[in-house]
Design an enzyme around this catalytic site. Structure first.
Site, PDB file in Angstrom:
ATOM      1  N   GLN A 123       0.853  -1.197   0.000  1.00  0.00           N
ATOM      2  CA  GLN A 123       0.000   0.000   0.000  1.00  0.00           C
ATOM      3  C   GLN A 123       0.886   1.244   0.000  1.00  0.00           C
ATOM      4  OE1 GLN A 123      -2.315   1.508   3.413  1.00  0.00           O
ATOM      5  NE2 GLN A 123      -4.133   1.389   2.115  1.00  0.00           N
ATOM      6  N   HIS A 146      -3.008   4.307  -1.795  1.00  0.00           N
ATOM      7  CA  HIS A 146      -3.807   4.690  -0.622  1.00  0.00           C
ATOM      8  C   HIS A 146      -4.519   6.013  -0.923  1.00  0.00           C
ATOM      9  CE1 HIS A 146      -5.274   5.129   3.331  1.00  0.00           C
ATOM     10  NE2 HIS A 146      -4.192   4.837   4.034  1.00  0.00           N
ATOM     11  N   TYR A 162      -5.808  11.059   3.911  1.00  0.00           N
ATOM     12  CA  TYR A 162      -4.420  11.325   3.521  1.00  0.00           C
ATOM     13  C   TYR A 162      -4.401  12.077   2.177  1.00  0.00           C
ATOM     14  CZ  TYR A 162      -3.553   8.681   7.649  1.00  0.00           C
ATOM     15  OH  TYR A 162      -3.562   8.283   8.965  1.00  0.00           O
TER      16      TYR A 162
END
Ligand code: FMN
Length: 406
Positions: A141, A214, A219
Protein backbone atom coordinates in the site's frame (compact mmCIF):
# COMPACT_ATOMS: atom_id res chain seq x y z
CA UNK A 1 -1.32 8.04 22.75
CA UNK A 2 -2.37 5.99 19.78
CA UNK A 3 -5.84 4.58 20.03
CA UNK A 4 -7.79 2.13 17.99
CA UNK A 5 -10.28 4.92 17.41
CA UNK A 6 -7.69 6.73 15.40
CA UNK A 7 -7.09 3.59 13.37
CA UNK A 8 -3.75 5.18 12.83
CA UNK A 9 -1.69 6.47 15.70
CA UNK A 10 -2.03 10.12 16.44
CA UNK A 11 0.47 12.33 14.73
CA UNK A 12 2.75 13.27 17.75
CA UNK A 13 10.26 -9.67 -10.24
CA UNK A 14 6.63 -9.86 -10.02
CA UNK A 15 6.21 -13.50 -9.19
CA UNK A 16 3.03 -15.45 -9.82
CA UNK A 17 2.92 -18.83 -8.22
CA UNK A 18 1.79 -21.52 -10.54
CA UNK A 19 -0.76 -23.94 -9.18
CA UNK A 20 2.00 -26.50 -8.94
CA UNK A 21 4.12 -24.18 -6.84
CA UNK A 22 1.18 -23.36 -4.59
CA UNK A 23 0.58 -27.05 -4.06
CA UNK A 24 4.19 -27.49 -3.12
CA UNK A 25 3.82 -24.91 -0.38
CA UNK A 26 0.53 -26.24 0.87
CA UNK A 27 0.93 -27.28 4.50
CA UNK A 28 -0.12 -30.78 5.41
CA UNK A 29 -3.61 -30.84 6.92
CA UNK A 30 -3.96 -31.77 10.53
CA UNK A 31 -6.40 -34.67 11.20
CA UNK A 32 -8.91 -32.27 12.78
CA UNK A 33 -8.92 -30.18 9.61
CA UNK A 34 -9.48 -33.19 7.40
CA UNK A 35 -12.44 -34.14 9.53
CA UNK A 36 -13.72 -30.58 9.35
CA UNK A 37 -13.28 -30.44 5.61
CA UNK A 38 -15.32 -33.61 5.33
CA UNK A 39 -18.17 -32.38 7.47
CA UNK A 40 -18.26 -28.85 6.12
CA UNK A 41 -17.29 -28.60 2.45
CA UNK A 42 -15.20 -25.47 1.78
CA UNK A 43 -17.51 -24.45 -1.06
CA UNK A 44 -20.36 -23.89 1.39
CA UNK A 45 -18.59 -20.91 2.99
CA UNK A 46 -18.75 -17.99 0.56
CA UNK A 47 -15.64 -16.30 1.99
CA UNK A 48 -13.69 -19.48 1.38
CA UNK A 49 -14.59 -19.95 -2.26
CA UNK A 50 -11.90 -19.36 -4.87
CA UNK A 51 -11.83 -16.14 -6.86
CA UNK A 52 -9.86 -15.13 -9.93
CA UNK A 53 -8.61 -11.59 -9.45
CA UNK A 54 -7.07 -10.85 -12.84
CA UNK A 55 -4.09 -13.13 -13.16
CA UNK A 56 -4.12 -13.97 -9.45
CA UNK A 57 -5.86 -17.22 -8.61
CA UNK A 58 -7.06 -16.63 -5.07
CA UNK A 59 -8.03 -19.72 -3.10
CA UNK A 60 -10.30 -17.71 -0.77
CA UNK A 61 -11.70 -14.19 -0.30
CA UNK A 62 -10.38 -13.30 3.16
CA UNK A 63 -7.94 -10.45 2.53
CA UNK A 64 -5.52 -8.95 5.07
CA UNK A 65 -6.46 -5.26 5.29
CA UNK A 66 -3.62 -2.73 5.34
CA UNK A 67 -2.59 -2.00 8.93
CA UNK A 68 0.06 0.39 10.19
CA UNK A 69 2.03 -1.21 13.02
CA UNK A 70 4.84 1.28 13.73
CA UNK A 71 7.56 -1.35 13.94
CA UNK A 72 9.70 -0.26 10.96
CA UNK A 73 12.44 1.43 12.94
CA UNK A 74 13.91 4.43 11.18
CA UNK A 75 11.34 4.02 8.37
CA UNK A 76 13.02 0.75 7.27
CA UNK A 77 11.03 -2.53 7.24
CA UNK A 78 12.43 -4.98 9.76
CA UNK A 79 13.01 -8.76 9.75
CA UNK A 80 10.14 -9.27 12.23
CA UNK A 81 7.74 -8.10 9.51
CA UNK A 82 8.67 -11.20 7.48
CA UNK A 83 7.31 -13.38 10.28
CA UNK A 84 4.23 -11.17 10.81
CA UNK A 85 3.17 -11.24 7.15
CA UNK A 86 4.12 -14.89 6.55
CA UNK A 87 2.03 -15.89 9.59
CA UNK A 88 -0.98 -14.31 7.84
CA UNK A 89 -0.16 -15.76 4.42
CA UNK A 90 -1.87 -18.84 3.01
CA UNK A 91 -1.62 -20.56 -0.35
CA UNK A 92 -3.59 -18.37 -2.73
CA UNK A 93 -4.38 -15.81 0.00
CA UNK A 94 -4.15 -12.06 -0.64
CA UNK A 95 -2.37 -9.65 1.72
CA UNK A 96 -2.06 -5.87 1.61
CA UNK A 97 0.81 -4.29 3.53
CA UNK A 98 0.62 -1.47 6.00
CA UNK A 99 0.71 2.03 4.51
CA UNK A 100 4.19 2.61 3.08
CA UNK A 101 5.55 6.06 2.35
CA UNK A 102 6.55 7.09 -1.15
CA UNK A 103 8.98 9.93 -0.37
CA UNK A 104 10.56 11.98 2.38
CA UNK A 105 7.60 14.38 2.38
CA UNK A 106 5.10 11.50 2.72
CA UNK A 107 5.79 10.72 6.37
CA UNK A 108 3.63 11.63 9.34
CA UNK A 109 4.27 8.92 11.93
CA UNK A 110 7.32 7.38 13.47
CA UNK A 111 8.55 3.97 12.34
CA UNK A 112 6.25 3.54 9.36
CA UNK A 113 7.98 1.79 6.46
CA UNK A 114 8.98 3.53 3.25
CA UNK A 115 9.71 2.35 -0.25
CA UNK A 116 11.69 5.25 -1.65
CA UNK A 117 15.29 4.37 -0.69
CA UNK A 118 17.47 1.47 -1.82
CA UNK A 119 17.77 0.33 1.81
CA UNK A 120 13.98 0.18 2.19
CA UNK A 121 13.55 -1.74 -1.07
CA UNK A 122 16.18 -4.28 -0.03
CA UNK A 123 14.57 -4.62 3.39
CA UNK A 124 11.17 -5.42 1.84
CA UNK A 125 12.60 -8.30 -0.27
CA UNK A 126 12.79 -10.99 2.47
CA UNK A 127 9.33 -9.99 3.69
CA UNK A 128 7.80 -10.44 0.25
CA UNK A 129 9.76 -13.68 -0.22
CA UNK A 130 8.40 -15.05 3.06
CA UNK A 131 4.82 -14.52 1.84
CA UNK A 132 5.57 -16.03 -1.57
CA UNK A 133 7.17 -19.05 0.08
CA UNK A 134 3.78 -19.78 1.63
CA UNK A 135 2.06 -19.37 -1.73
CA UNK A 136 0.44 -16.03 -0.87
CA UNK A 137 0.17 -12.83 -2.87
CA UNK A 138 1.13 -9.44 -1.44
CA UNK A 139 0.53 -5.88 -2.60
CA UNK A 140 2.27 -2.85 -1.10
CA UNK A 141 0.00 0.00 0.00
CA UNK A 142 1.72 3.18 -1.22
CA UNK A 143 0.99 6.33 0.77
CA UNK A 144 1.47 10.04 1.17
CA UNK A 145 0.02 11.55 4.34
CA UNK A 146 -0.29 15.10 2.99
CA UNK A 147 -1.27 17.46 5.80
CA UNK A 148 -1.56 14.70 8.45
CA UNK A 149 1.98 15.43 9.48
CA UNK A 150 4.24 17.65 11.45
CA UNK A 151 7.42 19.48 10.49
CA UNK A 152 9.49 17.07 12.61
CA UNK A 153 8.73 14.35 10.02
CA UNK A 154 9.52 16.57 7.06
CA UNK A 155 12.81 17.20 5.25
CA UNK A 156 14.55 20.32 6.61
CA UNK A 157 11.69 20.83 9.05
CA UNK A 158 9.50 22.21 6.28
CA UNK A 159 5.71 22.37 6.38
CA UNK A 160 3.84 19.27 5.17
CA UNK A 161 2.32 19.55 1.69
CA UNK A 162 -1.34 19.30 0.76
CA UNK A 163 -3.95 20.48 -1.71
CA UNK A 164 -4.77 23.18 0.82
CA UNK A 165 -3.19 25.36 3.47
CA UNK A 166 -6.04 24.66 5.91
CA UNK A 167 -4.59 23.06 9.05
CA UNK A 168 -6.00 20.07 10.88
CA UNK A 169 -7.43 20.64 14.34
CA UNK A 170 -4.85 19.41 16.83
CA UNK A 171 -5.92 17.05 19.62
CA UNK A 172 -6.43 18.80 22.97
CA UNK A 173 -3.36 17.17 24.52
CA UNK A 174 -0.98 17.89 21.65
CA UNK A 175 -1.29 21.32 20.13
CA UNK A 176 1.75 20.84 17.91
CA UNK A 177 0.56 17.53 16.47
CA UNK A 178 0.01 19.00 13.02
CA UNK A 179 1.98 21.74 11.30
CA UNK A 180 -0.21 23.85 9.02
CA UNK A 181 0.34 22.55 5.48
CA UNK A 182 1.73 24.33 2.47
CA UNK A 183 -0.56 24.33 -0.55
CA UNK A 184 1.08 22.61 -3.54
CA UNK A 185 1.21 24.68 -6.70
CA UNK A 186 -0.23 23.06 -9.82
CA UNK A 187 3.31 22.98 -11.24
CA UNK A 188 4.53 20.91 -8.26
CA UNK A 189 1.82 18.25 -8.48
CA UNK A 190 3.49 16.18 -11.26
CA UNK A 191 6.48 15.67 -8.94
CA UNK A 192 4.25 14.05 -6.33
CA UNK A 193 2.54 11.92 -9.00
CA UNK A 194 6.02 10.86 -10.08
CA UNK A 195 6.90 9.87 -6.51
CA UNK A 196 3.93 7.47 -6.54
CA UNK A 197 5.17 6.08 -9.88
CA UNK A 198 8.70 5.56 -8.55
CA UNK A 199 7.39 3.92 -5.38
CA UNK A 200 5.39 1.48 -7.53
CA UNK A 201 8.49 0.72 -9.55
CA UNK A 202 10.40 0.11 -6.32
CA UNK A 203 7.64 -2.20 -5.13
CA UNK A 204 8.13 -4.30 -8.23
CA UNK A 205 11.88 -4.29 -7.58
CA UNK A 206 11.18 -5.55 -4.06
CA UNK A 207 9.16 -8.44 -5.54
CA UNK A 208 5.64 -7.30 -4.64
CA UNK A 209 2.82 -8.66 -6.80
CA UNK A 210 1.35 -5.18 -7.14
CA UNK A 211 0.51 -1.99 -5.30
CA UNK A 212 -2.53 -0.53 -3.63
CA UNK A 213 -2.68 3.25 -3.96
CA UNK A 214 -3.81 4.69 -0.62
CA UNK A 215 -6.57 7.08 -1.60
CA UNK A 216 -8.46 6.78 1.68
CA UNK A 217 -8.82 8.04 5.24
CA UNK A 218 -7.92 11.67 4.92
CA UNK A 219 -4.42 11.32 3.52
CA UNK A 220 -3.07 13.26 0.55
CA UNK A 221 -5.18 11.75 -2.23
CA UNK A 222 -8.33 11.87 -0.11
CA UNK A 223 -7.56 15.52 0.75
CA UNK A 224 -7.76 16.31 -2.97
CA UNK A 225 -10.94 14.25 -3.41
CA UNK A 226 -13.07 15.78 -0.63
CA UNK A 227 -14.79 19.13 -1.00
CA UNK A 228 -14.54 20.09 2.68
CA UNK A 229 -10.73 20.01 2.41
CA UNK A 230 -9.95 20.84 -1.21
CA UNK A 231 -10.40 24.60 -1.59
CA UNK A 232 -8.39 25.00 -4.79
CA UNK A 233 -9.52 27.18 -7.62
CA UNK A 234 -7.27 25.64 -10.31
CA UNK A 235 -7.79 22.48 -12.38
CA UNK A 236 -7.27 20.33 -9.23
CA UNK A 237 -10.16 21.81 -7.26
CA UNK A 238 -13.79 22.82 -7.50
CA UNK A 239 -15.75 20.38 -9.65
CA UNK A 240 -15.93 16.67 -8.93
CA UNK A 241 -13.90 16.06 -12.08
CA UNK A 242 -11.18 18.48 -10.95
CA UNK A 243 -11.01 17.08 -7.41
CA UNK A 244 -10.56 13.55 -8.80
CA UNK A 245 -7.83 14.65 -11.23
CA UNK A 246 -4.87 14.11 -8.88
CA UNK A 247 -6.03 10.62 -7.86
CA UNK A 248 -6.55 9.62 -11.47
CA UNK A 249 -3.17 11.02 -12.53
CA UNK A 250 -1.57 8.85 -9.86
CA UNK A 251 -3.55 5.81 -11.05
CA UNK A 252 -2.54 6.42 -14.66
CA UNK A 253 1.15 6.94 -13.83
CA UNK A 254 1.34 3.86 -11.63
CA UNK A 255 -0.59 1.68 -14.12
CA UNK A 256 1.68 2.81 -16.96
CA UNK A 257 4.72 2.02 -14.84
CA UNK A 258 3.90 -1.47 -13.56
CA UNK A 259 0.86 -2.60 -15.56
CA UNK A 260 -2.80 -1.99 -14.83
CA UNK A 261 -3.25 -5.63 -13.80
CA UNK A 262 -1.10 -5.02 -10.73
CA UNK A 263 -2.79 -1.87 -9.46
CA UNK A 264 -5.50 -1.43 -6.87
CA UNK A 265 -6.75 1.67 -5.07
CA UNK A 266 -8.27 2.14 -1.63
CA UNK A 267 -10.96 4.78 -1.15
CA UNK A 268 -13.16 5.91 1.73
CA UNK A 269 -15.63 8.35 0.15
CA UNK A 270 -18.11 8.08 3.04
CA UNK A 271 -15.62 8.58 5.87
CA UNK A 272 -14.48 11.76 7.52
CA UNK A 273 -11.23 10.50 9.02
CA UNK A 274 -8.63 13.20 9.53
CA UNK A 275 -11.31 15.85 8.95
CA UNK A 276 -11.65 14.76 5.33
CA UNK A 277 -15.35 14.61 4.48
CA UNK A 278 -17.36 15.20 1.35
CA UNK A 279 -20.76 16.84 1.20
CA UNK A 280 -21.96 14.40 -1.50
CA UNK A 281 -20.07 11.16 -0.87
CA UNK A 282 -22.29 8.97 -3.04
CA UNK A 283 -21.65 11.17 -6.09
CA UNK A 284 -17.93 11.13 -5.35
CA UNK A 285 -17.98 7.34 -4.92
CA UNK A 286 -19.75 6.66 -8.20
CA UNK A 287 -17.77 9.25 -10.14
CA UNK A 288 -14.49 7.73 -8.97
CA UNK A 289 -15.66 4.18 -9.74
CA UNK A 290 -16.71 5.18 -13.26
CA UNK A 291 -13.53 7.15 -13.86
CA UNK A 292 -11.35 4.28 -12.65
CA UNK A 293 -12.96 1.97 -15.22
CA UNK A 294 -11.11 3.82 -18.00
CA UNK A 295 -7.78 2.70 -16.55
CA UNK A 296 -8.91 -0.95 -16.17
CA UNK A 297 -7.03 -1.38 -12.91
CA UNK A 298 -7.26 -4.63 -10.98
CA UNK A 299 -9.34 -3.64 -8.00
CA UNK A 300 -11.09 -0.98 -6.01
CA UNK A 301 -10.99 -1.42 -2.22
CA UNK A 302 -13.56 0.61 -0.34
CA UNK A 303 -14.14 1.28 3.33
CA UNK A 304 -17.74 0.63 4.40
CA UNK A 305 -19.87 3.74 5.11
CA UNK A 306 -20.64 2.27 8.55
CA UNK A 307 -16.98 2.86 9.55
CA UNK A 308 -17.57 6.59 9.69
CA UNK A 309 -16.51 6.88 13.32
CA UNK A 310 -13.44 4.70 12.95
CA UNK A 311 -13.84 2.53 16.00
CA UNK A 312 -17.51 1.75 16.04
CA UNK A 313 -19.98 0.71 13.46
CA UNK A 314 -22.44 3.54 12.95
CA UNK A 315 -25.73 3.61 11.11
CA UNK A 316 -25.29 5.15 7.68
CA UNK A 317 -27.85 6.02 5.04
CA UNK A 318 -25.31 4.96 2.40
CA UNK A 319 -24.27 1.60 0.99
CA UNK A 320 -21.43 0.59 -1.31
CA UNK A 321 -23.87 -0.91 -3.80
CA UNK A 322 -23.95 1.97 -6.33
CA UNK A 323 -20.15 2.08 -6.32
CA UNK A 324 -19.91 -1.69 -6.57
CA UNK A 325 -22.28 -1.65 -9.56
CA UNK A 326 -20.37 1.18 -11.25
CA UNK A 327 -16.92 -0.41 -10.97
CA UNK A 328 -16.07 -3.11 -13.51
CA UNK A 329 -13.00 -4.63 -11.80
CA UNK A 330 -12.64 -6.61 -8.60
CA UNK A 331 -14.36 -5.00 -5.62
CA UNK A 332 -13.00 -5.32 -2.09
CA UNK A 333 -15.06 -4.14 0.87
CA UNK A 334 -13.73 -3.63 4.36
CA UNK A 335 -14.63 -2.18 7.71
CA UNK A 336 -16.37 -3.86 10.60
CA UNK A 337 -16.87 -7.24 8.94
CA UNK A 338 -17.46 -10.44 10.84
CA UNK A 339 -17.38 -13.88 9.31
CA UNK A 340 -21.18 -13.83 9.10
CA UNK A 341 -21.71 -10.54 7.32
CA UNK A 342 -18.62 -11.13 5.16
CA UNK A 343 -20.20 -14.37 3.98
CA UNK A 344 -23.50 -12.59 3.36
CA UNK A 345 -21.81 -9.77 1.41
CA UNK A 346 -20.06 -12.27 -0.87
CA UNK A 347 -23.12 -14.52 -1.23
CA UNK A 348 -25.31 -11.55 -2.17
CA UNK A 349 -22.75 -10.25 -4.65
CA UNK A 350 -22.19 -7.00 -2.73
CA UNK A 351 -18.44 -7.54 -2.97
CA UNK A 352 -15.94 -9.97 -4.46
CA UNK A 353 -13.50 -9.97 -1.55
CA UNK A 354 -13.62 -8.85 2.07
CA UNK A 355 -10.61 -7.29 3.81
CA UNK A 356 -10.36 -7.94 7.55
CA UNK A 357 -8.30 -5.66 9.75
CA UNK A 358 -8.45 -6.17 13.48
CA UNK A 359 -9.61 -9.80 13.35
CA UNK A 360 -6.74 -10.72 11.00
CA UNK A 361 -4.28 -8.78 13.17
CA UNK A 362 -5.23 -10.96 16.15
CA UNK A 363 -5.79 -14.20 14.24
CA UNK A 364 -2.89 -15.02 11.94
CA UNK A 365 -4.79 -18.08 10.67
CA UNK A 366 -8.11 -16.27 10.18
CA UNK A 367 -9.19 -18.13 6.98
CA UNK A 368 -8.49 -21.45 8.68
CA UNK A 369 -10.50 -20.40 11.73
CA UNK A 370 -13.42 -19.42 9.49
CA UNK A 371 -13.22 -22.80 7.82
CA UNK A 372 -13.13 -24.65 11.13
CA UNK A 373 -15.78 -22.37 12.65
CA UNK A 374 -13.28 -21.90 15.47
CA UNK A 375 -13.36 -19.15 18.10
CA UNK A 376 -11.28 -16.05 17.41
CA UNK A 377 -8.50 -14.52 19.52
CA UNK A 378 -9.54 -11.11 20.83
CA UNK A 379 -7.43 -8.20 19.62
CA UNK A 380 -5.49 -6.12 22.10
CA UNK A 381 -5.76 -2.51 21.00
CA UNK A 382 -3.14 -1.41 23.51
CA UNK A 383 -0.45 -3.10 21.40
CA UNK A 384 -1.63 -2.02 17.93
CA UNK A 385 0.92 0.78 17.75
CA UNK A 386 3.62 -0.22 20.22
CA UNK A 387 7.06 -0.92 18.82
CA UNK A 388 7.80 -4.33 20.32
CA UNK A 389 8.90 -6.71 17.54
CA UNK A 390 6.96 -9.60 19.08
CA UNK A 391 4.35 -8.57 21.65
CA UNK A 392 1.00 -7.83 20.06
CA UNK A 393 2.60 -8.47 16.70
CA UNK A 394 3.77 -12.02 16.08
CA UNK A 395 2.67 -13.61 19.36
CA UNK A 396 -1.05 -14.07 18.68
CA UNK A 397 -1.65 -17.83 18.92
CA UNK A 398 -2.60 -20.05 16.03
CA UNK A 399 -5.56 -22.37 16.28
CA UNK A 400 -3.35 -25.39 16.79
CA UNK A 401 -1.45 -23.77 19.65
CA UNK A 402 -4.70 -22.55 21.29
CA UNK A 403 -6.08 -26.06 21.13
CA UNK A 404 -2.96 -27.55 22.62
CA UNK A 405 -3.12 -25.17 25.59
CA UNK A 406 -6.66 -26.09 26.45
C1 FMN B 1 -3.86 -0.98 13.81
C2 FMN B 1 -4.52 -0.48 12.56
C3 FMN B 1 -3.76 0.12 11.58
C4 FMN B 1 -4.35 0.55 10.38
N1 FMN B 1 -3.56 1.05 9.38
C5 FMN B 1 -4.07 1.26 8.15
C6 FMN B 1 -3.23 1.55 7.04
O1 FMN B 1 -1.99 1.57 7.15
N2 FMN B 1 -3.82 1.78 5.85
C7 FMN B 1 -5.18 1.75 5.67
O2 FMN B 1 -5.67 1.97 4.56
N3 FMN B 1 -6.01 1.43 6.70
C8 FMN B 1 -5.48 1.17 7.91
N4 FMN B 1 -6.30 0.76 8.94
C9 FMN B 1 -7.72 0.52 8.68
C10 FMN B 1 -7.96 -0.96 8.36
O3 FMN B 1 -7.39 -1.30 7.11
C11 FMN B 1 -9.48 -1.29 8.32
O4 FMN B 1 -10.10 -0.52 7.34
C12 FMN B 1 -10.11 -1.04 9.69
O5 FMN B 1 -9.39 -1.73 10.71
C13 FMN B 1 -11.56 -1.50 9.74
O6 FMN B 1 -11.63 -2.86 9.42
P1 FMN B 1 -11.86 -3.98 10.58
O7 FMN B 1 -13.18 -3.65 11.21
O8 FMN B 1 -11.86 -5.30 9.82
O9 FMN B 1 -10.73 -3.88 11.55
C14 FMN B 1 -5.74 0.39 10.17
C15 FMN B 1 -6.50 -0.19 11.18
C16 FMN B 1 -5.92 -0.62 12.37
C17 FMN B 1 -6.76 -1.29 13.42
Amino acid sequence: MPTEDALYPSSSTFKLFSQQESQRHKPTMAPSEIQNAETKPKQSIPLLTPYKMGKFDLSHRVVLAPMTRLRSYGYVPQPHAALYYSQRASPGGFLITEATTISDTAQGYKDTPGIWTKEQVEAWKPIVDAVHTKGGFIFCQIWHVGRVSNRSYQPNGQAPISCTDKPLTPPANDEDAFTPPRRLTAEEIPTVVNDFRLAARNAMEAGFDGVEIHGAQGYLIDQFLKDTVNDRTDEYGGSLENRCRFALEVVEAVANEIGKDRVGIRLSPFADYNESADTNPQALAVHMAESLNKYEILYCHVVEPRMKTMADIAESPHTLTPMRKAFTGTFIASGGFTKEDGNAAVAEGRTDLVAFGRWFLANPDLPKRFEADAPLNKYDRSTFYTSDPVVGYTDYPFLDSTASKE
